[in-house]
Structures are given as C-alpha cells and as structure tokens.
Write an enzyme that holds these catalytic residues in place. Structure first.
Site, PDB file in Angstrom:
ATOM      1  N   ASN A   9       0.857  -1.188   0.000  1.00 22.22           N
ATOM      2  CA  ASN A   9       0.000   0.000   0.000  1.00 22.22           C
ATOM      3  C   ASN A   9       0.893   1.238   0.000  1.00 22.22           C
ATOM      4  OD1 ASN A   9      -1.782   2.073   0.535  1.00 22.22           O
ATOM      5  ND2 ASN A   9      -2.273   1.402   2.632  1.00 22.22           N
ATOM      6  N   LYS A  11       0.039   4.252  -0.091  1.00 25.11           N
ATOM      7  CA  LYS A  11      -0.611   5.416   0.530  1.00 25.11           C
ATOM      8  C   LYS A  11      -0.469   6.621  -0.421  1.00 25.11           C
ATOM      9  CE  LYS A  11       0.063   3.243   4.937  1.00 25.11           C
ATOM     10  NZ  LYS A  11       0.217   3.341   6.374  1.00 25.11           N
ATOM     11  N   HIS A  95      -9.260   1.106   5.680  1.00 22.06           N
ATOM     12  CA  HIS A  95      -7.937   1.322   6.282  1.00 22.06           C
ATOM     13  C   HIS A  95      -8.085   2.288   7.455  1.00 22.06           C
ATOM     14  CE1 HIS A  95      -3.788   2.541   6.806  1.00 22.06           C
ATOM     15  NE2 HIS A  95      -3.439   1.459   6.129  1.00 22.06           N
ATOM     16  N   GLU A  97      -6.433   4.745   8.340  1.00 26.14           N
ATOM     17  CA  GLU A  97      -6.285   6.165   7.967  1.00 26.14           C
ATOM     18  C   GLU A  97      -7.593   6.699   7.372  1.00 26.14           C
ATOM     19  OE1 GLU A  97      -2.719   5.564   5.665  1.00 26.14           O
ATOM     20  OE2 GLU A  97      -1.678   5.058   7.525  1.00 26.14           O
ATOM     21  N   GLU A 167      -4.539  -4.715  11.010  1.00 28.73           N
ATOM     22  CA  GLU A 167      -3.501  -3.696  11.138  1.00 28.73           C
ATOM     23  C   GLU A 167      -3.714  -2.937  12.442  1.00 28.73           C
ATOM     24  OE1 GLU A 167      -1.774  -2.495   7.083  1.00 28.73           O
ATOM     25  OE2 GLU A 167      -3.527  -1.265   7.402  1.00 28.73           O
ATOM     26  N   GLY A 173       3.268   2.536  10.651  1.00 25.58           N
ATOM     27  CA  GLY A 173       4.219   3.621  10.426  1.00 25.58           C
ATOM     28  C   GLY A 173       5.007   4.019  11.666  1.00 25.58           C
ATOM     29  N   SER A 211       4.163  -1.925  10.220  1.00 27.39           N
ATOM     30  CA  SER A 211       5.624  -1.968  10.342  1.00 27.39           C
ATOM     31  C   SER A 211       6.223  -3.326   9.980  1.00 27.39           C
ATOM     32  CB  SER A 211       6.058  -1.530  11.741  1.00 27.39           C
ATOM     33  OG  SER A 211       5.664  -0.184  11.969  1.00 27.39           O
ATOM     34  N   GLY A 233       5.343   1.472   4.288  1.00 27.47           N
ATOM     35  CA  GLY A 233       6.632   2.080   3.954  1.00 27.47           C
ATOM     36  C   GLY A 233       7.580   1.182   3.179  1.00 27.47           C
TER      37      GLY A 233
HETATM   38  P1  13P Z   1       3.627   0.565   7.512  1.00 36.47           P
HETATM   39  O1  13P Z   1       4.102  -0.761   6.936  1.00 36.47           O
HETATM   40  O2  13P Z   1       4.309   1.743   6.939  1.00 36.47           O
HETATM   41  O3  13P Z   1       3.596   0.506   9.010  1.00 36.47           O
HETATM   42  O4  13P Z   1       2.075   0.712   7.042  1.00 36.47           O
HETATM   43  C1  13P Z   1       1.206  -0.327   7.233  1.00 36.47           C
HETATM   44  C2  13P Z   1      -0.061  -0.023   6.542  1.00 36.47           C
HETATM   45  O5  13P Z   1      -0.829   0.813   6.974  1.00 36.47           O
HETATM   46  C3  13P Z   1      -0.349  -0.736   5.286  1.00 36.47           C
HETATM   47  O6  13P Z   1      -1.658  -0.537   4.869  1.00 36.47           O
END
Ligand code: 13P
Length: 252
Positions: A9, A11, A95, A97, A167, A173, A211, A233
């Site tokens: 992803n 983002k 998600h 977010e 998640e 993150g 992460s 990330g």
């Molecule tokens: P990170 O791997 O950056 O922690 O993000 C996870 C995520 O939200 C994937 O959708």
C-alpha cells in the site's frame, strides 16, 4: 489451501516514475518467487493504470479506496467498476487512515465491500484497534465488531472475494510491530468471528500489517493464521518489498 498474499500500500506516496521503475523491478524479481505468493501493488488511484500497464501477468494491482456508490455526482470519488476497468483486481477498504482521517464508519465499509465484490474485485477489509483500546483490554472485541459490521452485506457466494487485513493502529508507520504471537492470537480470533458469521473461515486469507519489514516478515508469516502481509513504507523500496514477498513460507 488459502491464498498467500503480500500487498504493498503506497498510501499517498510515489510518482509516475516510481510506477514504472519500482513496478518493473518488482516484476522482474517476482519471476523467481517459488512460494506461490500473490504480489499486489496498491498505488494512489491516479497511477493505477500506469502500474497495471507495467505489472505484466505476475503482479496484481489494487486501489486504496472506492466510493460507496455505483456512479454519479460524487466529485473526487472513484468506483469499484472504474478500478476494475483500469486493470485492478483488488481494493482496500476501511484502512485505519480512512477511518480516522476521513471518518469512514463500519456502515460505509460494509457498503464499499458490497460495491467491491459486486464489481468483481477482491476486497481487502482492514481492521485494527488503537493503542488505547488495546491497553483497555478491548482489542479483540473492537476488531470483532469491525469484522462483523464491515462484512455484514457479504453473501454466501461472495466470501471467496474477501480478504481481511489486521492492522493494529499503533503499529502503522511507527516501527512497532505486534509480536508474531500477538498477531497470531488476533488472527485466530478473527477466524473464529468469521466462522460465527457463516463465512468459510478456513478459506479466507488473513493478512497482517503494521511496520512489516524485511527483517520481521518471516517470523510473522510463519504463524499458522497469518497468510501474508499488507505493507506500507517498505513497499516503496523494491528490494525490501521483494524480500518481504520471499519471506512467505512455501506450500503452507
Ligand atoms: P507501515 O508498513 O508503513 O507501518 O504501514 C502499514 C499499513 O498501513 C499498510 O496498509
């Protein structure tokens, strides 16, 4: 046997250039993967066509969100049908977010899941608790409610299009990952909820996200109820992402 999936992803990151270079890199290395993992790239919607054009047969493509309507006067939204039209096989939904920043509710998640599966895509339904909820001992009940409510509209013949991604919000993150044991415990709990709501729980792939990096992926993916990962990330760096894809054990 459940499908093994590693999805990246992006983002709100990336560029047209990344949609070409990273995708070609991942595609050429995916040819040597022998563990049966399905690799999915989920860029910002504006790059989906570019990614799909470069993905070839070895990579799948997804969008990060769709609107909960079929079409119409919803400025700024895209539909599941449009995503499919641009070459997508997957759509993320719910998600954290989207839930936290854009106010997406379980009801909206359920409507979007309905659109996604009706549009012929796989829905990757994201669930997860906040740190506060975990510390209050509510992690399992919060996640169970998200699973029940978010999947309320799925009919018997649509379960094969559903993937659930756990998640934990506090792990996204932050560099903090759930331990493999904690993640496994939550995945087992999600599978139990899935069977309670009449889903073929043993056939539904459950991904862990938060992460996930090249150096912790193998321990997570070795757990019996973790069928792959949703990567943020680390999916923006071809070598890291492909190394996470390689960490999925073969033939399980
Ligand atoms: P990170 O791997 O950056 O922690 O993000 C996870 C995520 O939200 C994937 O959708």
């Amino acid at each position: 046997m459940r499908r093994k999936i590693v999805a990246g992803n992006w983002k709100m990151n990336g560029s047209k250039d990344l949609a070409q270079t990273l995708v070609s890199d991942v595609r050429s290395q995916a040819a040597s993967l022998d563990n049966g993992v399905e690799v999915v790239i989920i860029p910002p919607a504006i790059y989906v066509g570019e990614v799909a054009a470069n993905a070839g047969d070895l990579l799948s493509v997804g969008v990060q969100n769709v609107g909960q309507w079929a079409s119409g006067a919803y400025t700024g939204e895209i539909s599941a049908e449009m995503a499919r039209d641009q070459g997508c096989q997957y759509a993320l939904v719910g998600h954290s977010e989207r839930r936290q920043i854009f106010g997406e509710t379980d009801e909206m998640v359920a409507e979007k899941v309905g659109r996604i599966v009706a549009g012929g895509l796989y829905a990757v339904v994201c669930v997860g608790e906040t740190l506060e909820e975990r510390e209050a001992g509510k992690a399992e009940s919060v996640v169970a409610a998200q699973v029940r409510n978010g999947l309320a509209a799925v009919s018997a013949d649509q379960w094969r299009q559903v993937v659930v991604a756990y998640e934990p919000v506090w792990a996204i993150g932050t560099g903090k990952t759930a331990t493999a044991q904690d993640a496994q415990a939550m995945h087992a709990s999600i599978r139990k909820v899935l069977s309670e709501i009449g889903a073929p729980a043993d056939e539904i792939s459950l991904l862990y996200g938060g992460s996930v990096k090249a150096d912790n992926a193998a321990a997570l993916f070795a757990e019996p109820d973790i069928d792959g990962g949703l990567i943020g990330g680390a999916s923006l760096i071809a070598q890291d992402f492909i190394s996470i894809c390689r960490s999925v054990p073969a033939g399980t």
